[in-house]
Design a protein around this motif. Structure first.
Motif, short mmCIF file in Angstrom:
data_model
loop_
_atom_site.label_atom_id
_atom_site.label_comp_id
_atom_site.label_asym_id
_atom_site.label_seq_id
_atom_site.Cartn_x
_atom_site.Cartn_y
_atom_site.Cartn_z
N PHE A 139 0.78 -1.08 -0.01
CA PHE A 139 -0.02 -0.05 -0.02
C PHE A 139 0.78 1.17 0.07
CE2 PHE A 139 -2.51 -3.33 1.80
CZ PHE A 139 -3.70 -3.29 0.79
N TYR A 144 -0.01 3.83 -2.86
CA TYR A 144 -0.09 5.24 -2.53
C TYR A 144 0.83 6.41 -2.78
CZ TYR A 144 -4.09 2.93 -0.01
OH TYR A 144 -5.12 2.06 0.07
N GLY A 184 -9.02 -0.23 7.93
CA GLY A 184 -8.73 -0.31 6.61
C GLY A 184 -10.01 -0.25 5.72
N CYS A 186 -11.06 1.99 3.88
CA CYS A 186 -10.73 2.70 2.56
C CYS A 186 -11.72 4.04 2.40
CB CYS A 186 -10.88 1.83 1.37
SG CYS A 186 -10.08 2.45 -0.02
N ASP A 207 -8.29 4.33 8.41
CA ASP A 207 -7.45 3.79 7.45
C ASP A 207 -6.02 4.85 7.20
OD1 ASP A 207 -6.42 2.83 4.62
OD2 ASP A 207 -8.14 2.21 4.47
N LEU A 208 -5.08 4.72 6.30
CA LEU A 208 -3.89 5.40 6.19
C LEU A 208 -4.13 6.98 5.97
CD1 LEU A 208 -1.71 2.74 4.55
CD2 LEU A 208 -1.34 3.46 6.62
N GLY A 232 -4.67 6.80 10.23
CA GLY A 232 -3.76 6.11 11.12
C GLY A 232 -3.29 4.95 10.57
N ASP A 233 -2.31 4.07 11.35
CA ASP A 233 -1.55 2.96 10.86
C ASP A 233 -2.13 2.23 11.81
OD1 ASP A 233 0.01 0.67 10.58
OD2 ASP A 233 1.56 2.07 9.67
N PHE A 234 -2.84 0.86 11.46
CA PHE A 234 -3.42 -0.10 12.22
C PHE A 234 -2.33 -0.89 12.87
CE2 PHE A 234 -5.55 -2.02 8.38
CZ PHE A 234 -4.65 -2.82 8.08
N ALA A 248 -12.55 -6.00 6.72
CA ALA A 248 -13.18 -6.44 5.62
C ALA A 248 -11.83 -6.46 4.32
CB ALA A 248 -14.21 -5.54 4.94
N ARG A 249 -11.72 -7.79 4.02
CA ARG A 249 -10.74 -8.13 2.90
C ARG A 249 -9.35 -7.37 3.39
NH1 ARG A 249 -11.71 -6.32 -2.38
NH2 ARG A 249 -12.71 -4.62 -1.50
N ILE A 250 -9.02 -7.53 4.50
CA ILE A 250 -7.68 -7.05 5.25
C ILE A 250 -6.67 -8.13 5.51
CG2 ILE A 250 -6.62 -5.77 7.14
CD1 ILE A 250 -8.44 -4.06 5.38
N1 SAM Z 1 -11.88 -2.79 3.64
C1 SAM Z 1 -11.84 -2.30 2.33
C2 SAM Z 1 -12.96 -3.14 1.49
O1 SAM Z 1 -13.33 -4.11 1.86
O2 SAM Z 1 -13.23 -2.53 0.27
C3 SAM Z 1 -10.77 -2.23 1.62
C4 SAM Z 1 -9.71 -3.44 1.61
S1 SAM Z 1 -8.38 -2.90 0.82
C5 SAM Z 1 -7.89 -4.70 0.29
C6 SAM Z 1 -7.15 -3.00 2.19
C7 SAM Z 1 -7.19 -1.54 2.96
O3 SAM Z 1 -6.29 -1.50 4.00
C8 SAM Z 1 -6.93 -0.22 2.03
O4 SAM Z 1 -7.73 0.58 2.18
C9 SAM Z 1 -5.64 0.04 2.88
O5 SAM Z 1 -5.17 1.74 2.56
C10 SAM Z 1 -5.89 -0.31 4.40
N2 SAM Z 1 -4.42 -0.40 4.98
C11 SAM Z 1 -3.36 -0.80 4.62
N3 SAM Z 1 -2.38 -0.78 5.35
C12 SAM Z 1 -2.98 -0.31 6.44
C13 SAM Z 1 -2.18 0.31 7.96
N4 SAM Z 1 -1.17 -0.08 8.07
N5 SAM Z 1 -3.42 0.87 8.68
C14 SAM Z 1 -4.62 1.29 7.97
N6 SAM Z 1 -4.89 0.67 6.96
C15 SAM Z 1 -4.02 0.28 6.25
#
Ligand code: SAM
Length: 346
Positions: A139, A144, A184, A186, A207-208, A232-234, A248-250
């Protein structure tokens, strides 16, 4: 040797031709053929060619291929219209438009899959070969670092979340939860589906920063302020407080080590009775399908696809009880509840 069965031959040839169908769909979508024929149904190939600034011969081949795939219809007069399938999914302003996801498949997934032999040989993703850039974090380093690529990715997530969101949001009775945090999350597309389905629920999208700064481009026209955004960064930052966390899809994107860091942060933030709603493609327990999940795994992200049992074990190791549901949609869902300390010790 006996002759091969006709249906076997058909099956194998269709699979071999699958990439041609994908690319025809991507190209027609990129060239705005479906939007054009929605505005002006009944154009012939020469008229379409003029509008999309392409050769008549090439345009005719593309339109005929689209008819054969069920994306367009035609008649004796050899003029073209969108099929119902195209009207539902391929117009840029359709409620369930997959255009954003199609662009992502064409520009991001296609190049990765064109290096599939190296990916399989090395067991690693081919982002450097495909995009000429070394990246540790997909990402932050690849998606990004460039505004156009970022928006394309966000559009892709937005379109697929709009199509899958309702099934995920309504898979379980969530009436006992008042606040949720979509980690995350988005563009907030999933969060908006949750607030639509659950009138008592407010959702914080976490999200970031690079994503949150663009989130207002994706706000629906009519909202009631129950969706908010926190950057933020999770893996590093404190998570917003909530009764229900959504992932979701993380998890499929990350190796076990990161998955454990994230799950223990969520478990720490949860008090007893708090929930975690997980949404992923769940592989069949015998790992024979669905091919959607197994094909996605070939992109060789740092993570992996798992079955419901595998997710369940991961969640249990962090003190959650789980119930899962196959939603009969593109994404499955699992509701996990944080046990009380006394239950956990049994
Ligand atoms: N949850 C959404 C969905 O189901 O449509 C988006 C899934 S997408 C595959 C992964 C998301 O995780 C992205 O929006 C990305 O920016 C976020 N992400 C990735 N690394 C992250 C981090 N370290 N902290 C927060 N969010 C993060």
């Amino acid at each position: 040797d006996s002759e091969p069965r006709k249906e076997d031959l058909k099956q194998i040839i269709e699979m071999m031709d699958g990439f041609k169908a994908s690319k025809a769909l991507f190209t027609a979508s990129n060239m705005c053929v479906f939007d054009l024929l929605q505005r002006r149904p009944g154009l012939d190939a020469a008229q379409v060619a003029q509008e999309i600034k392409a050769s008549v011969k090439g345009t005719k081949c593309l339109l005929e291929a689209c008819v054969s795939l069920g994306l367009l219809t035609t008649c004796q007069k050899q003029v073209y219209k969108n099929s119902d399938l195209a009207k539902c999914f391929l117009l840029s302003d359709a409620p369930f438009s997959l255009q954003g996801y199609i662009q992502h498949c064409d520009k991001m997934v296609w190049p990765l899959f064109s290096h599939l032999d190296s990916a399989v040989r090395d067991g690693t993703n081919q982002r450097e070969k495909a995009f000429g850039r070394k990246s540790k974090d997909m990402f932050q380093d690849t998606v990004y670092s460039n505004q156009e690529v970022k928006l394309r990715f966000m559009n892709a997530m937005h379109s697929i979340a709009k199509v899958t969101g309702k099934a995920v949001a309504t898979a379980f009775d969530l009436s006992s939860f008042k606040t949720a945090c979509d980690l995350g999350g988005c563009t907030g597309a999933m969060a908006y589906e949750f607030t639509k389905a659950h009138p008592q629920l407010s959702v914080t999208v976490f999200d970031l920063p690079a994503v949150v700064e663009m989130s207002e481009h994706f706000h629906p026209l009519h909202t009631d302020n129950r969706v908010s955004f926190v950057a933020g960064d999770f893996f590093k930052d404190e998570l917003p407080r909530a009764d229900l966390y959504i992932l979701a899809r993380i998890l499929h994107d990350w190796p076990d080590e990161n998955v454990h860091i994230l799950l223990s942060k969520i478990a720490d933030a949860c008090t007893s009775g708090c929930g975690l709603l997980l949404s992923e493609i769940f592989l069949d327990e015998d790992r024979r399908g669905p091919s959607r999940g197994l094909l996605q795994a070939l992109s060789m992200s740092e993570g992996k696809q798992r079955s419901a049992t595998e997710y369940s074990l991961l969640l249990k190791s962090h003190g959650f009880t789980t119930a899962h549901r196959l939603t009969d949609n593109l994404l499955d869902a699992m509701l996990c509840i944080k046990e009380t300390a006394s239950l956990q010790s049994h």
